[in-house]
Design an enzyme around this catalytic site. Structure first.
Site, PDB file in Angstrom:
ATOM      1  N   SER A  47       0.719  -1.195  -0.091  1.00  0.00           N
ATOM      2  CA  SER A  47       0.017  -0.077   0.100  1.00  0.00           C
ATOM      3  C   SER A  47       0.905   1.130  -0.031  1.00  0.00           C
ATOM      4  O   SER A  47       1.642   1.256  -0.749  1.00  0.00           O
ATOM      5  CB  SER A  47      -0.886   0.028   1.071  1.00  0.00           C
ATOM      6  OG  SER A  47      -1.906   1.038   0.747  1.00  0.00           O
ATOM      7  N   ASP A 133      -9.369  -6.582  -3.862  1.00  0.00           N
ATOM      8  CA  ASP A 133      -8.931  -5.475  -3.410  1.00  0.00           C
ATOM      9  C   ASP A 133      -9.701  -4.351  -3.512  1.00  0.00           C
ATOM     10  O   ASP A 133      -9.900  -3.786  -4.722  1.00  0.00           O
ATOM     11  CB  ASP A 133      -7.471  -5.063  -3.900  1.00  0.00           C
ATOM     12  CG  ASP A 133      -6.708  -3.989  -3.008  1.00  0.00           C
ATOM     13  OD1 ASP A 133      -7.493  -3.133  -2.435  1.00  0.00           O
ATOM     14  OD2 ASP A 133      -5.471  -4.208  -2.647  1.00  0.00           O
ATOM     15  N   HIS A 166      -7.024  -6.158   0.531  1.00  0.00           N
ATOM     16  CA  HIS A 166      -5.757  -5.278   0.425  1.00  0.00           C
ATOM     17  C   HIS A 166      -5.086  -5.610   1.712  1.00  0.00           C
ATOM     18  O   HIS A 166      -5.571  -5.385   2.662  1.00  0.00           O
ATOM     19  CB  HIS A 166      -6.419  -3.652   0.743  1.00  0.00           C
ATOM     20  CG  HIS A 166      -5.466  -2.698   0.691  1.00  0.00           C
ATOM     21  ND1 HIS A 166      -4.713  -2.411  -0.743  1.00  0.00           N
ATOM     22  CD2 HIS A 166      -4.764  -1.910   1.493  1.00  0.00           C
ATOM     23  CE1 HIS A 166      -3.871  -1.318  -0.600  1.00  0.00           C
ATOM     24  NE2 HIS A 166      -3.868  -1.001   0.977  1.00  0.00           N
TER      25      HIS A 166
END
Length: 356
Positions: A47, A133, A166
């Site tokens: 991320s 995600d 995610h």
């Protein structure tokens, strides 16, 4: 890769720290180790940590040999604008113009604030996006793939092969989040050894992971590398995993730097990321030192309430190049660990880049 370091210097040092101390015992200062950088160092991140890893890779492409990115946007995607960061770079990939980002990369090199991007063609890039995600949608990572393809990098791209949310993926038995879960510590077990996979992409072959030792994970003061860390949303402590064979200096080890994601620093999830990432077991069996820098939540100045790495400019307009405060701090950590085994990342005049 051959132009990254012409001469391999094995730097043996006297390591005075007490490695018999308890787990996470502090190192003051961060030690100078026998690190072989002749083939470069490698990075990984998830991320915001993936975005930052890409920034560091592009900025120091002469030194970085490989980067692994879970759910990461392309270099300079946010272009210094948090609104762009949370829209185009996370949800609306059609708004990302890769050609413009490639042009911005060239412009940064013209200003001598990053290494020659021609170096990227020698890099190994590992990309991952989960099918489910909902934070950084798969189309964003597809743009990252396009960006690195523009420079001719050696890319391995896991494009939605796994129905994951995610997260950083780890097979460590202590990671109990199921593959499709979105939630703390943002580390999911999808029965896929991601760390082993990207390390194999970087190094060609690796020995099987073995048991990591808790007394080989150490903390260190990040204030050694950046004045007033909290002013730039950096934590007081960072972490480093050093296998016993790398502590003595008897053999040359490799260096890998791992960047956590938002809401994943030690002040938020404890030691989960630095302990259960899956990297430490490979460090033991493959003579790797793993550096885990840390950022903190900040609700005032700078405004970084989720403890993300700076990939949109909250710490200053130079955030995405060698002059960025967080970038410079990480470079100093690497310089310390590798001592004189490679060209210093930080001993250069402000704004003065290095030739390819």
């Amino acid at each position: 890769m051959s132009d990254r370091c012409v001469v391999v210097v094995f730097c043996f040092c006297v390591f005075v720290c007490n490695f018999a101390a308890k787990a996470q015992s502090p190192l003051n200062p961060l030690p100078k180790l026998n690190i072989d950088t002749s083939n470069g160092i490698t990075l990984s991140g998830v991320s915001s940590g993936a975005a930052f890893a890409s920034q560091f890779h592009v900025s120091f492409s002469k030194t970085v040999a490989g980067v692994a990115m879970f759910a990461g946007p392309p270099y300079y995607c946010a272009q210094g604008n948090v609104e762009v960061a949370v829209s185009a770079c996370m949800e609306y990939p059609d708004d990302i113009v890769v050609a413009s980002l490639v042009e911005e990369t060239g412009y940064a090199f013209d200003l001598l604030t990053i290494d020659n991007p021609d170096n990227i063609q020698f890099s190994k890039v590992w990309l991952y996006t989960g099918q489910d995600d909902t934070v950084v949608v798969p189309g964003v990572v597809a743009k990252t793939d396009q960006y690195y393809n523009a420079f001719g990098a050696n890319i391995k791209f896991y494009n939605q092969q796994i129905k994951s949310e995610h997260a950083w993926l780890s097979t460590n038995q202590n990671i109990t989040n199921k593959c499709g879960l979105l939630g703390s510590p943002y580390m999911n077990n999808c029965h896929f050894d991601a760390a082993g996979d990207f390390l194999k992409h970087f190094y060609g072959s690796v020995a099987d992971s073995t048991t990591a030792k808790v007394d080989r994970l150490f903390s260190f003061k990040q204030s050694t590398f950046i004045d007033d860390p909290e002013a730039f949303s950096m934590s007081k402590l960072g972490f480093v995993y050093i296998p016993q064979q790398c502590q003595t200096g008897a053999i040359a080890c490799q260096l890998h730097v791992a960047f956590h994601g938002c809401l994943m620093g030690y002040e938020t999830i404890g030691l989960d990321f630095v302990t259960y990432s899956g990297l430490n077991g490979y460090a033991e069996s493959n003579n790797l030192v793993i550096l885990y820098p840390q950022v903190s939540n900040s609700s005032v100045t700078p405004y970084n309430p989720k403890g993300c790495w700076d990939w949109w400019g909250y710490a200053g307009e130079d955030y995405a190049c060698q002059l960025g405060p967080q970038m410079h701090a990480i470079a100093k950590m690497i310089d310390t660990l590798t001592q004189s085994c490679h060209e210093s990342l930080t001993q250069q005049p402000k704004g003065m880049g290095r030739e390819k």
